[in-house]
Design a protein around this motif. Structure first.
Motif, mmCIF file in Angstrom:
data_model
loop_
_atom_site.group_PDB
_atom_site.id
_atom_site.type_symbol
_atom_site.label_atom_id
_atom_site.label_comp_id
_atom_site.label_asym_id
_atom_site.label_seq_id
_atom_site.Cartn_x
_atom_site.Cartn_y
_atom_site.Cartn_z
ATOM 1 N N LYS A 1 -36.780 -5.904 26.932
ATOM 2 C CA LYS A 1 -37.817 -5.982 25.913
ATOM 3 C C LYS A 1 -37.238 -5.910 24.501
ATOM 4 O O LYS A 1 -37.778 -6.520 23.572
ATOM 5 C CB LYS A 1 -38.851 -4.884 26.135
ATOM 6 C CG LYS A 1 -39.630 -5.061 27.435
ATOM 7 C CD LYS A 1 -40.803 -4.120 27.527
ATOM 8 C CE LYS A 1 -41.927 -4.567 26.619
ATOM 9 N NZ LYS A 1 -43.135 -3.728 26.787
ATOM 10 N N GLU A 2 -36.125 -5.183 24.350
ATOM 11 C CA GLU A 2 -35.481 -5.124 23.043
ATOM 12 C C GLU A 2 -34.900 -6.492 22.672
ATOM 13 O O GLU A 2 -35.003 -6.935 21.517
ATOM 14 C CB GLU A 2 -34.370 -4.060 23.033
ATOM 15 C CG GLU A 2 -34.880 -2.639 23.022
ATOM 16 C CD GLU A 2 -35.254 -2.137 24.414
ATOM 17 O OE1 GLU A 2 -35.129 -2.920 25.394
ATOM 18 O OE2 GLU A 2 -35.664 -0.971 24.529
ATOM 19 N N ARG A 3 -34.278 -7.176 23.629
ATOM 20 C CA ARG A 3 -33.734 -8.520 23.365
ATOM 21 C C ARG A 3 -34.871 -9.497 23.062
ATOM 22 O O ARG A 3 -34.752 -10.363 22.194
ATOM 23 C CB ARG A 3 -32.909 -9.008 24.561
ATOM 24 C CG ARG A 3 -31.633 -8.212 24.791
ATOM 25 C CD ARG A 3 -30.667 -8.958 25.698
ATOM 26 N NE ARG A 3 -31.217 -9.158 27.030
ATOM 27 C CZ ARG A 3 -31.077 -8.287 28.023
ATOM 28 N NH1 ARG A 3 -30.450 -7.151 27.816
ATOM 29 N NH2 ARG A 3 -31.592 -8.538 29.211
ATOM 30 N N MET A 4 -35.961 -9.364 23.796
ATOM 31 C CA MET A 4 -37.131 -10.210 23.586
ATOM 32 C C MET A 4 -37.658 -10.040 22.161
ATOM 33 O O MET A 4 -37.946 -11.028 21.464
ATOM 34 C CB MET A 4 -38.192 -9.817 24.613
ATOM 35 C CG MET A 4 -39.480 -10.574 24.557
ATOM 36 S SD MET A 4 -40.569 -10.035 25.917
ATOM 37 C CE MET A 4 -41.168 -8.456 25.295
ATOM 38 N N ARG A 5 -37.781 -8.806 21.733
ATOM 39 C CA ARG A 5 -38.282 -8.528 20.385
ATOM 40 C C ARG A 5 -37.327 -9.048 19.315
ATOM 41 O O ARG A 5 -37.761 -9.621 18.296
ATOM 42 C CB ARG A 5 -38.523 -7.015 20.231
ATOM 43 C CG ARG A 5 -39.049 -6.565 18.875
ATOM 44 C CD ARG A 5 -40.368 -7.229 18.503
ATOM 45 N NE ARG A 5 -41.401 -7.144 19.507
ATOM 46 C CZ ARG A 5 -42.308 -6.161 19.565
ATOM 47 N NH1 ARG A 5 -42.285 -5.181 18.673
ATOM 48 N NH2 ARG A 5 -43.258 -6.175 20.495
ATOM 49 N N HIS A 6 -36.022 -8.881 19.515
ATOM 50 C CA HIS A 6 -35.035 -9.366 18.543
ATOM 51 C C HIS A 6 -35.130 -10.887 18.406
ATOM 52 O O HIS A 6 -35.114 -11.418 17.283
ATOM 53 C CB HIS A 6 -33.628 -8.965 18.975
ATOM 54 C CG HIS A 6 -32.547 -9.500 18.087
ATOM 55 N ND1 HIS A 6 -32.312 -9.020 16.810
ATOM 56 C CD2 HIS A 6 -31.641 -10.508 18.276
ATOM 57 C CE1 HIS A 6 -31.320 -9.684 16.262
ATOM 58 N NE2 HIS A 6 -30.891 -10.595 17.122
ATOM 59 N N CYS B 1 -37.663 -12.755 18.928
ATOM 60 C CA CYS B 1 -38.923 -13.051 18.263
ATOM 61 C C CYS B 1 -38.802 -12.872 16.743
ATOM 62 O O CYS B 1 -39.261 -13.714 15.961
ATOM 63 C CB CYS B 1 -40.004 -12.147 18.822
ATOM 64 S SG CYS B 1 -41.619 -12.388 18.097
ATOM 65 N N LEU B 2 -38.192 -11.783 16.330
ATOM 66 C CA LEU B 2 -38.050 -11.507 14.904
ATOM 67 C C LEU B 2 -37.162 -12.541 14.209
ATOM 68 O O LEU B 2 -37.456 -12.975 13.091
ATOM 69 C CB LEU B 2 -37.481 -10.100 14.702
ATOM 70 C CG LEU B 2 -38.384 -8.940 15.159
ATOM 71 C CD1 LEU B 2 -37.645 -7.611 15.048
ATOM 72 C CD2 LEU B 2 -39.678 -8.905 14.360
ATOM 73 N N VAL B 3 -36.089 -12.948 14.879
ATOM 74 C CA VAL B 3 -35.205 -13.963 14.299
ATOM 75 C C VAL B 3 -35.922 -15.308 14.241
ATOM 76 O O VAL B 3 -35.822 -16.045 13.255
ATOM 77 C CB VAL B 3 -33.897 -14.075 15.124
ATOM 78 C CG1 VAL B 3 -33.061 -15.248 14.632
ATOM 79 C CG2 VAL B 3 -33.104 -12.780 15.028
ATOM 80 N N LEU B 4 -36.665 -15.641 15.297
ATOM 81 C CA LEU B 4 -37.407 -16.901 15.330
ATOM 82 C C LEU B 4 -38.360 -17.010 14.149
ATOM 83 O O LEU B 4 -38.526 -18.092 13.560
ATOM 84 C CB LEU B 4 -38.188 -16.999 16.645
ATOM 85 C CG LEU B 4 -39.113 -18.208 16.812
ATOM 86 C CD1 LEU B 4 -38.306 -19.501 16.890
ATOM 87 C CD2 LEU B 4 -39.983 -18.055 18.059
ATOM 88 N N ASN B 5 -38.962 -15.893 13.776
ATOM 89 C CA ASN B 5 -39.939 -15.914 12.687
ATOM 90 C C ASN B 5 -39.332 -16.392 11.374
ATOM 91 O O ASN B 5 -40.043 -16.926 10.513
ATOM 92 C CB ASN B 5 -40.538 -14.515 12.505
ATOM 93 C CG ASN B 5 -41.655 -14.507 11.492
ATOM 94 O OD1 ASN B 5 -42.624 -15.242 11.613
ATOM 95 N ND2 ASN B 5 -41.515 -13.685 10.456
ATOM 96 N N ASN B 6 -38.024 -16.210 11.194
ATOM 97 C CA ASN B 6 -37.362 -16.663 9.965
ATOM 98 C C ASN B 6 -37.370 -18.181 9.823
ATOM 99 O O ASN B 6 -37.144 -18.707 8.725
ATOM 100 C CB ASN B 6 -35.913 -16.165 9.933
ATOM 101 C CG ASN B 6 -35.821 -14.659 9.843
ATOM 102 O OD1 ASN B 6 -36.679 -14.006 9.242
ATOM 103 N ND2 ASN B 6 -34.790 -14.085 10.449
ATOM 104 N N ASP C 1 -44.599 -12.535 22.864
ATOM 105 C CA ASP C 1 -44.269 -11.427 21.980
ATOM 106 C C ASP C 1 -44.540 -11.806 20.522
ATOM 107 O O ASP C 1 -44.948 -10.966 19.716
ATOM 108 C CB ASP C 1 -42.804 -11.029 22.167
ATOM 109 C CG ASP C 1 -42.500 -9.647 21.613
ATOM 110 O OD1 ASP C 1 -43.290 -8.725 21.876
ATOM 111 O OD2 ASP C 1 -41.467 -9.483 20.941
ATOM 112 N N TYR C 2 -44.336 -13.076 20.189
ATOM 113 C CA TYR C 2 -44.611 -13.549 18.832
ATOM 114 C C TYR C 2 -46.094 -13.379 18.501
ATOM 115 O O TYR C 2 -46.461 -12.925 17.409
ATOM 116 C CB TYR C 2 -44.203 -15.015 18.673
ATOM 117 C CG TYR C 2 -44.257 -15.485 17.243
ATOM 118 C CD1 TYR C 2 -43.123 -15.438 16.436
ATOM 119 C CD2 TYR C 2 -45.450 -15.938 16.676
ATOM 120 C CE1 TYR C 2 -43.179 -15.838 15.099
ATOM 121 C CE2 TYR C 2 -45.516 -16.335 15.354
ATOM 122 C CZ TYR C 2 -44.378 -16.279 14.571
ATOM 123 O OH TYR C 2 -44.435 -16.664 13.248
#
Length: 321
Positions: A2-7, A9-14, A51-52
């Motif tokens: 889940k931590e990798r999934m969240r990371h 997602c956050l990078v994708l948002n950029n 997650d996004y």
């Protein structure tokens, strides 16, 4: 995971527009392309997509609910839907009730899996643990579902409810019993925790009575084992009754904890009809392999045989260095 999934997602948002609705359209087009080329459907690698929606769409129920309905047909949104249930409880559960009648089985499964009170790895939903009545109509809609995947999710939801409200699940078991082989399988799997606990009412419901069912020759064959070895044991069971009897066999291992206390874990062996006067010898091995969900501690452990929900006899063995 889940931590990798969240990371991710956050990078994708950029790299995506700040306009949430435009981003949803990009994600939908991407998923259609993935499907076209047979890439990633139902794979953990794409769990960052729901997650996004969870992170950036929580303040937009309408568009996010539509996005979850679409995305879950590519990769499960069972985790992502739960913050929406917490924030918009009545509205979201009403939407999920509609999803339970959806033409796509993956959306129907989201209705029950996403609303489970105790979904593993997911955030809890305290108000559904306290009162699960809001999700019962969803389960009712899905008890005849054509998809085994969906029906298993109904079972798992019932099992979650049973941990806090056994009486609710017992009543459902009585109402659904005999409707069809599929509903019988759902309630049996949904009552598995109650059966392991030896709950008197569920044992009675399934005709599991230990009267006249005798244990003999119980023996632990490896009284000292090391981590990585298997504990071997054997015993015999006789139906001394003049009639056939359903016999559910289980065994419990009392694992030693760090504080010196023991914690009980129940394992099923079998459930079958024993003809009158029949004796069966059982031999089993329990592996003591290292796993991420259990840490072994050296010292005295115990093993007990359970017949129709009643613990019969307990013996000791040692886990050594």
């Amino acid at each position: 995971m889940k931590e990798r999934m969240r990371h991710t997602c956050l990078v994708l948002n950029n790299f995506l527009p700040s306009d949430y609705q435009k981003t949803i359209q990009i994600l939908k087009k991407s998923i259609n392309q993935f499907k076209k080329y047979g890439i990633g459907e139902d794979g953990l690698a794409f769990m960052f997509l729901p997650d996004y929606i969870e992170i950036y769409g929580l303040n937009d129920l309408k568009n996010s609910a539509e996005a979850l309905e679409f995305i879950t047909q590519f990769v499960s949104c069972e985790f992502a839907v739960r913050p929406f249930i917490l924030k918009y409880s009545e509205e979201m559960l009403a939407i999920m009730l509609e999803w339970s009648k959806h033409e796509n089985y993956k959306v129907r499964r989201l209705a029950t899996e996403g609303s489970r009170p105790r979904l593993p790895w997911a955030m809890g939903i305290p108000f559904l643990k306290k009162d699960p009545s809001a999700i019962i109509p969803i389960l009712e809609n899905l008890k005849h579902d054509s998809s085994e995947w969906v029906r298993k999710s109904v079972s798992n939801s019932l099992n979650d409810i049973a941990k806090d409200h056994p009486e609710i699940v017992l009543n459902i078991a009585k109402r659904w019993s005999g409707i069809s082989p599929e509903t019988d399988a759902i309630i049996k799997h949904g009552c598995r925790t109650l059966l392991k606990q030896g709950h008197a009412d569920i044992l009675k419901h399934y005709g599991l009575d230990d009267k006249g069912i005798l244990l003999s020759d119980f023996e632990i064959l490896t009284k000292k084992i090391k981590i990585g070895d298997s504990l071997a044991f054997s015993f015999s069971v006789t139906n001394t009754n003049p009639t056939d009897q359903i016999v559910r066999l289980e065994y419990s291992v009392y694992y030693k904890k760090q504080n010196g206390q023991n914690t009980k874990k129940v394992y099923k062996i079998s459930e079958r009809i024993y003809p009158a006067k029949m004796t069966v010898k059982i031999e089993r091995k329990q592996k003591f392999l290292l796993i991420t969900t259990r840490k072994f501690h050296l010292g005295n452990h115990q093993l007990a045989i359970i017949i129709n929900g009643k613990e019969q006899e307990i013996k000791n063995f040692d886990l050594i260095d």
